[in-house]
Design a protein around this motif. Structure first.
Motif, short mmCIF file in Angstrom:
data_model
loop_
_atom_site.label_atom_id
_atom_site.label_comp_id
_atom_site.label_asym_id
_atom_site.label_seq_id
_atom_site.Cartn_x
_atom_site.Cartn_y
_atom_site.Cartn_z
N PRO A 288 113.51 -31.56 50.50
CA PRO A 288 112.11 -32.02 50.34
C PRO A 288 111.78 -32.01 52.37
N GLU A 289 112.63 -31.91 52.33
CA GLU A 289 112.44 -32.34 54.42
C GLU A 289 111.95 -30.32 54.98
N GLU A 290 112.48 -29.36 53.81
CA GLU A 290 111.63 -27.87 53.80
C GLU A 290 110.59 -27.97 53.23
N TYR A 291 109.56 -26.44 53.88
CA TYR A 291 107.93 -27.18 53.58
C TYR A 291 107.62 -25.50 52.76
N VAL A 292 106.69 -25.51 51.79
CA VAL A 292 106.35 -24.40 51.16
C VAL A 292 104.70 -25.38 51.18
N ILE A 293 103.92 -24.35 52.57
CA ILE A 293 102.86 -24.47 52.12
C ILE A 293 101.55 -23.45 51.96
N LEU A 294 100.97 -24.36 51.26
CA LEU A 294 98.95 -23.54 51.06
C LEU A 294 98.22 -24.32 52.34
N SER A 295 97.34 -22.84 52.52
CA SER A 295 96.94 -22.90 53.87
C SER A 295 95.61 -22.13 53.44
N ALA A 296 94.15 -23.00 53.80
CA ALA A 296 92.98 -22.60 54.04
C ALA A 296 91.79 -23.27 54.27
N HIS A 297 90.49 -22.94 55.72
CA HIS A 297 90.65 -23.71 56.33
C HIS A 297 89.13 -24.64 55.21
N PHE A 298 88.51 -25.78 55.37
CA PHE A 298 88.02 -26.58 54.37
C PHE A 298 86.51 -26.32 55.67
N ASP A 299 86.50 -26.30 56.50
CA ASP A 299 85.39 -26.18 56.94
C ASP A 299 84.19 -24.45 56.42
N SER A 300 83.02 -25.00 57.27
CA SER A 300 81.88 -23.78 57.17
C SER A 300 81.00 -24.21 58.65
N TRP A 301 80.18 -22.53 58.41
CA TRP A 301 78.83 -22.65 58.72
C TRP A 301 77.90 -23.27 57.94
N ASP A 302 76.19 -23.76 58.14
CA ASP A 302 76.20 -23.92 57.27
C ASP A 302 74.78 -22.79 57.11
N GLY A 303 74.69 -21.91 56.95
CA GLY A 303 73.53 -21.24 57.45
C GLY A 303 72.98 -21.11 54.99
N GLY A 304 74.93 -21.09 54.68
CA GLY A 304 74.48 -21.11 53.07
C GLY A 304 75.93 -22.21 53.04
N THR A 305 76.24 -22.20 51.82
CA THR A 305 76.80 -23.09 51.41
C THR A 305 78.45 -23.09 51.61
N GLY A 306 79.10 -22.19 52.77
CA GLY A 306 80.27 -21.45 52.64
C GLY A 306 81.06 -21.64 51.67
N ALA A 307 80.57 -20.24 50.26
CA ALA A 307 81.21 -20.11 49.20
C ALA A 307 82.07 -19.54 49.58
N THR A 308 81.86 -18.76 50.29
CA THR A 308 82.96 -16.92 50.41
C THR A 308 83.53 -17.41 51.65
N ASP A 309 83.60 -18.19 52.45
CA ASP A 309 84.61 -18.71 54.07
C ASP A 309 83.95 -20.08 54.13
N ASN A 310 84.99 -20.82 53.21
CA ASN A 310 86.04 -20.44 52.92
C ASN A 310 85.89 -21.29 51.89
N GLY A 311 84.92 -21.18 51.18
CA GLY A 311 85.71 -22.34 49.71
C GLY A 311 85.91 -21.65 48.95
N THR A 312 85.58 -20.53 48.83
CA THR A 312 86.98 -19.46 47.87
C THR A 312 88.41 -19.89 48.07
N GLY A 313 88.53 -19.73 49.54
CA GLY A 313 90.19 -20.32 49.94
C GLY A 313 90.57 -21.58 49.37
N THR A 314 89.50 -22.24 49.37
CA THR A 314 89.68 -23.62 49.45
C THR A 314 90.27 -24.40 48.25
N LEU A 315 89.25 -22.98 47.51
CA LEU A 315 89.48 -23.20 45.50
C LEU A 315 90.73 -22.71 45.65
#
Length: 514
Positions: A288-315
């Protein structure tokens, strides 16, 4: 011979059993991904209902809370971990209309963190930057901006992307257009330079001189696409108008038509607000003290809805975690997912996590980061870790050939120094790998643009990335060996003549936008 054969069989039985167990888990990952996908509903809830996730906004906080609730509904422990503070801001209604010499609604929006207007808005004439002789003549001109909207972007010679020109124009016409654009761009940049300012610093000077607002247009070199970033004004609104309308207004100014626009930008300054990462984990049972980490940034710019940067990575990371919890609930190592805040302003969330959690970073088995768009993963490189071929290749062999055959690998690769959150971990010496995607015209059409919306998602590719990520996480968790952190010796820099060095951890900005 019979006794010997039986003895060998009994020795191999545990290995055969593990192989069958491994195959079962991998088959179940695919079965769950294909037959019970939650991608579209997750995408709707995150992108349509919550929308863009600009750091410091209520929508960013809403997204963090939504993710925690979603993980807990799947039986996965999750929490929001504060890493800093940011300028609080909320986008309101934006209307931009030409009111003279005729009436026309214009396509555009307020830039992030821009000061707002009242609900009644402001109306004023537009002017453009003059031909500037030197800084003295510019200072003499500055008082003329008082009470006016100042247009600060170059008038583009064409609104057609280059690939459209290449397909339809004669070669001579295409080359002529590119030459004219290069000359116009060079002249524009030199004109601003003669003012004594650059493209950024000239904005505060115009504000201080009494401009009523700033009008920009950052064309993304694609039909209908503009980059939408942050404002540089403190008291007056800054709006970005799409190329088609911006060019029309610019021509009107040039021809002496004295166009006027009416701008309503009802944003709110919310003071200082906390900034978070969302962290969830499936606790390991053997290590349990060793880690596999899945990583994606949650924030976006707000011209659109941040779907491909980084909504898809989040999903991808959320769906992979959901599937792993269902088919692999007792991993050997702890599987942790990080949804990082403020990646767009310099990897602030992930670099803060790396700084705050050395006990995790020092015991990372692998980090898998996905960021750049909706496409299926096309490239994985070894990030400069000398032995990365051994374990990445071993894990990839478990991935179905339908997915694996499309992936190019490069070993030992090169250490990431920026661009996305895997770089925060690489700089700390942890094996972190970018799952790099196909473009789908990401850079021009959706990267930080007003067109980065749900309809651009290619769910078949996202689903493929979920299966890849879940299997890689499973294989990394189950691997009997701890991954090596041995780094390559970087080559000599041709410019300096000195040996290049491994990236160093960046100092996160923990008080931003203020």
């Amino acid at each position: 011979m019979q006794k010997l054969s039986l003895y060998i069989f009994l020795l191999l039985l545990p290995l055969l059993g593990f192989s069958q167990e491994k195959n079962t888990v991998i088959e179940n990952i695919q079965k769950e991904a294909y037959e019970n996908s939650q991608l579209e509903i997750l995408g709707h809830e995150l992108l349509d209902d919550i929308g863009p996730r600009l750091v410091g906004t209520p929508q960013m906080q809403q997204a963090h809370d939504w993710a925690v609730a979603k993980y807990k509904s799947w039986g996965i422990s999750a929490e929001n971990q504060q890493w800093g503070e940011w300028k609080g801001w909320e986008r309101g209604i934006t209307h931009i209309d030409m009111v003279s010499p005729r009436v026309q609604s214009l396509k555009g929006t307020q830039l992030a963190w821009s000061p707002g207007t009242s609900s009644k808005g402001v109306t004023a004439e537009l002017i453009v930057l003059p031909e500037i002789k030197d800084s003295i003549s510019f200072r003499k001109w500055l008082p003329t901006v008082k009470g006016k909207f100042v247009m600060v972007a170059m008038k583009q010679p064409t609104g057609r992307p280059d690939d459209n020109w290449k397909e339809w124009a004669t070669p001579e016409s295409f080359e002529k257009m590119k030459t004219e654009r290069e000359e116009m761009t060079k002249a524009w940049n030199e004109n601003i330079k003669r003012s004594g300012y650059d493209r950024r610093s000239i904005i505060p000077a115009l504000e201080e001189a009494g401009a009523i607002g700033i009008v920009d247009s950052y064309w993304s070199k694609a039909f209908g696409a503009n980059k939408i970033f942050g404002a540089r004004t403190k008291k007056i609104p800054t709006v970005d108008i799409q190329l088609e309308d911006y060019g029309m207004l610019y021509r009107m100014v040039e021809h002496g038509d004295k166009p006027k626009i009416h701008v309503v930008a009802e944003s709110k300054d919310l003071g200082v607000v906390p900034a978070f990462n969302t962290i969830a984990e499936i606790k390991g049972t053997e290590k349990p003290e060793e880690y596999v980490i899945l990583s994606a940034h949650f924030d976006s710019w707000d011209g659109g809805t941040g779907a491909t940067d980084n909504g898809t990575g989040t999903l991808v990371m959320m769906e992979a975690m959901r599937i792993l919890k269902k088919v692999y609930p007792n991993p050997k190592r702890t599987i942790l997912v990080g949804h990082w805040g403020s990646e767009e302003q310099g990897l602030n969330g992930s670099s803060s996590f790396v700084s705050d959690h050395p006990e995790i970073v020092n015991n990372i088995q692998a980090v898998f980061n996905q960021d750049n768009g909706t496409g299926r993963v096309k490239r994985i490189n070894g990030a400069g870790f000398l032995q990365s071929y051994d374990y990445i290749s071993r894990w990839l062999r478990a991935v179905p050939d339908t997915i694996r055959k499309n992936i190019e690998t490069t070993f030992p690769g090169w250490p990431a120094s920026g661009g996305s959150d895997n770089a925060s971990f690489v700089a700390a010496g942890a094996p972190a790998f970018s799952l790099s995607s196909l473009s789908w015209d990401y850079w021009n059409y959706t990267w930080h643009t007003n067109l980065d919306t749900y309809d651009k998602i290619v769910f078949d590719d996202v689903q493929s990335n979920v299966i890849l990520t879940a299997i890689m996480a499973y294989m990394a968790s189950e691997d009997d060996s701890k991954t090596s952190r041995e780094q390559i010796i970087l080559p000599i820099d041709d410019k300096t003549g000195e040996r290049q060095t491994w990236p160093t951890p960046r100092v996160p900005q923990r008080k931003g936008g203020m």
